[in-house]
Scaffold this motif. Sequence first.
Motif, PDB file in Angstrom:
ATOM      1  N   SER A  90       0.814  -1.213   0.000  1.00 21.35           N
ATOM      2  CA  SER A  90       0.000   0.000   0.000  1.00 21.35           C
ATOM      3  C   SER A  90       0.848   1.263   0.000  1.00 21.35           C
ATOM      4  CB  SER A  90      -0.940  -0.006   1.209  1.00 21.35           C
ATOM      5  OG  SER A  90      -0.200  -0.084   2.419  1.00 21.35           O
ATOM      6  N   ARG A  91       1.994   1.235   0.680  1.00 24.50           N
ATOM      7  CA  ARG A  91       2.849   2.422   0.710  1.00 24.50           C
ATOM      8  C   ARG A  91       3.420   2.732  -0.664  1.00 24.50           C
ATOM      9  NH1 ARG A  91       8.247   3.754   1.503  1.00 24.50           N
ATOM     10  NH2 ARG A  91       8.576   5.739   2.586  1.00 24.50           N
ATOM     11  N   ARG A 126       0.685   4.169  -2.845  1.00 21.53           N
ATOM     12  CA  ARG A 126       0.422   5.583  -2.543  1.00 21.53           C
ATOM     13  C   ARG A 126       1.484   6.484  -3.157  1.00 21.53           C
ATOM     14  NH1 ARG A 126      -1.072   3.482   2.590  1.00 21.53           N
ATOM     15  NH2 ARG A 126       0.971   4.014   3.444  1.00 21.53           N
ATOM     16  N   TRP A 150      -8.935   7.267  -8.938  1.00 22.37           N
ATOM     17  CA  TRP A 150      -9.018   7.091  -7.486  1.00 22.37           C
ATOM     18  C   TRP A 150     -10.361   6.476  -7.094  1.00 22.37           C
ATOM     19  CZ3 TRP A 150      -5.827   7.206  -3.443  1.00 22.37           C
ATOM     20  CH2 TRP A 150      -6.365   7.285  -2.161  1.00 22.37           C
ATOM     21  N   ARG A 190     -10.390   2.608  -5.691  1.00 20.97           N
ATOM     22  CA  ARG A 190     -10.750   2.500  -4.271  1.00 20.97           C
ATOM     23  C   ARG A 190     -12.023   1.695  -4.087  1.00 20.97           C
ATOM     24  NH1 ARG A 190      -7.837   3.911   0.205  1.00 20.97           N
ATOM     25  NH2 ARG A 190      -9.678   4.875   1.159  1.00 20.97           N
TER      26      ARG A 190
END
Length: 208
Positions: free
Chosen positions: A3-4, A7, A200, A204
């Motif tokens: 996830s990092r 991002r 996004w 998401r």
Amino acid sequence: MDSRAARLLFLAALIAGGSYYATHWIAAAPAAGVVWKGSGVGLLALWAAVQARSADGWLIAAALGFGALGDVLLETHGLTVGAVAFLAGHVVATGLYLRNRAKPLWQAVLIAVAVTALAWWLPADRAAAPGIALYAAGLGAMFGTAAVSRFSPFTVGNGAAFFVLSDLLLFAQLGPLAASDLPGLLIWPTYFAGQALIAWGVVRSLRT
């Protein structure tokens, strides 16, 4: 991709796409300008692709990929060729939204017809109007089906609306806003904001 890292990739896309707006005031070398322009949505497409876990995930990645291709082809091969790539992206996105439809289809049809009619009306060169209307039919279908999909209206719905606004401003440069500086100031930020919001919102939603 964890996830990092995801991002950071999305942040890189925002920086690349947002900073390209500076070319409205500063000149970039032709090759560098093409890469710079394509990198924003290209990185959004990559961000979506590395997180794709279903057909819908690959569809949004493909739609964004066609958008990035369109950005590059507009600079290297002109408006018509670039528009074909964008139209392909609209077709893919429309398929994605139809797979996730949550509202009556007639609402999408009304939106598509309205966008097509407005785009047809805008250019002063009436010989160009049919081709613009053909492209706008795909654009309107993308917007209409996004509006009736299950995806968030605040991200995907508004993102599709920004995309439409950007293209309508481009068409208005060929007609009522030919002498105005407004389209030049707004076309890129509305377009890229639209693509980022769509990416996004869809990714998401698919993750959750």
